[in-house]
Design a protein around this motif. Structure first.
Motif, short mmCIF file in Angstrom:
data_model
loop_
_atom_site.label_atom_id
_atom_site.label_comp_id
_atom_site.label_asym_id
_atom_site.label_seq_id
_atom_site.Cartn_x
_atom_site.Cartn_y
_atom_site.Cartn_z
N UNK A 138 -9.44 3.65 9.94
CA UNK A 138 -8.58 3.13 8.89
C UNK A 138 -8.07 4.30 8.05
N UNK A 139 -6.78 4.24 7.74
CA UNK A 139 -6.18 5.25 6.88
C UNK A 139 -6.09 4.71 5.46
N UNK A 140 -6.19 5.62 4.50
CA UNK A 140 -6.02 5.27 3.10
C UNK A 140 -5.05 6.26 2.48
N UNK A 141 -4.09 5.74 1.75
CA UNK A 141 -3.10 6.56 1.05
C UNK A 141 -2.99 6.03 -0.37
N UNK A 142 -3.01 6.94 -1.34
CA UNK A 142 -2.89 6.50 -2.72
C UNK A 142 -2.03 7.46 -3.52
N UNK A 143 -1.47 6.92 -4.58
CA UNK A 143 -0.65 7.74 -5.47
C UNK A 143 -0.62 7.08 -6.84
N UNK A 144 -0.59 7.91 -7.88
CA UNK A 144 -0.41 7.43 -9.24
C UNK A 144 1.01 7.76 -9.67
N UNK A 145 1.77 6.74 -9.99
CA UNK A 145 3.15 6.91 -10.42
C UNK A 145 3.17 6.97 -11.94
N UNK A 162 1.20 1.01 9.33
CA UNK A 162 1.96 -0.06 9.96
C UNK A 162 1.45 -1.44 9.62
N UNK A 163 0.13 -1.58 9.52
CA UNK A 163 -0.47 -2.88 9.22
C UNK A 163 -1.64 -2.67 8.29
N UNK A 164 -1.60 -3.33 7.15
CA UNK A 164 -2.66 -3.17 6.17
C UNK A 164 -2.33 -3.90 4.89
N UNK A 165 -2.83 -3.35 3.78
CA UNK A 165 -2.56 -3.96 2.48
C UNK A 165 -2.13 -2.89 1.48
N UNK A 166 -1.32 -3.33 0.56
CA UNK A 166 -0.88 -2.50 -0.57
C UNK A 166 -1.44 -3.14 -1.83
N UNK A 190 0.53 -7.79 1.77
CA UNK A 190 0.29 -7.31 3.13
C UNK A 190 1.40 -6.36 3.58
N UNK A 191 1.03 -5.48 4.49
CA UNK A 191 2.00 -4.65 5.20
C UNK A 191 1.90 -5.06 6.66
N UNK A 192 2.99 -5.52 7.23
CA UNK A 192 3.02 -5.96 8.61
C UNK A 192 4.17 -5.26 9.31
#
Length: 137
Positions: A1-8, A35-39, A102-104
């Motif tokens: 599983x990949x994780x990406x985060x950012x503070x805007x 490609x498929x996951x959650x935001x 969701x991200x689909x």
């Protein structure tokens, strides 16, 4: 599983306003290459809220007006003895500060007219943050 985060990071200019953060959130989603996951979008502030709704001037003004109808400023709240922003806390507590989508197939699933709207109730603020976390494959 990949994780990406950012503070805007952003600022607000008025006591009460609605700010569209959709482009910023969608940029983070695109940069994640998930490609498929959650935001998860989280606004870590006690006097502002995050909504998914239409970025149209009438809707934005209606939101501000109805929130004031619900919890009007200076209505004798006990917290106002401290810093005169109890109405902001009440609105944020009952409206919410996070959204999970969701991200689909590489696309954040949201309705045609759903934008990420920050609703400021205690501005102007020079330092606001919207945290975005994306997990998936």
């Amino acid at each position: 599983m990949k994780i990406h985060s950012e503070k805007i990071k952003f600022s607000t200019n008025k006591n009460r306003e609605v700010i569209d953060m959709t482009n910023e959130v969608m940029s983070v989603a695109q940069e994640s290459n998930i490609e498929n996951g959650i935001l998860v979008a989280q606004l870590p502030h006690a006097t502002a809220m995050l909504a998914l709704n239409e970025n149209e001037s009438g809707v934005k003004q209606d939101l501000l007006d109805k929130l004031d109808d619900f919890a009007p400023p200076q209505a004798g709240y006990k917290h106002d003895r401290i810093d005169n922003n109890a109405h902001s806390h009440i609105k944020a507590a009952l409206t919410g500060s996070s959204k999970v989508l969701p991200i689909i197939d590489g696309r954040v699933v949201r309705g045609t007219w759903q934008s990420f709207l920050v609703i400021e109730q205690d501005g102007p603020r020079s330092r606001r943050t919207l945290a975005v976390l994306i997990m998936g494959e």
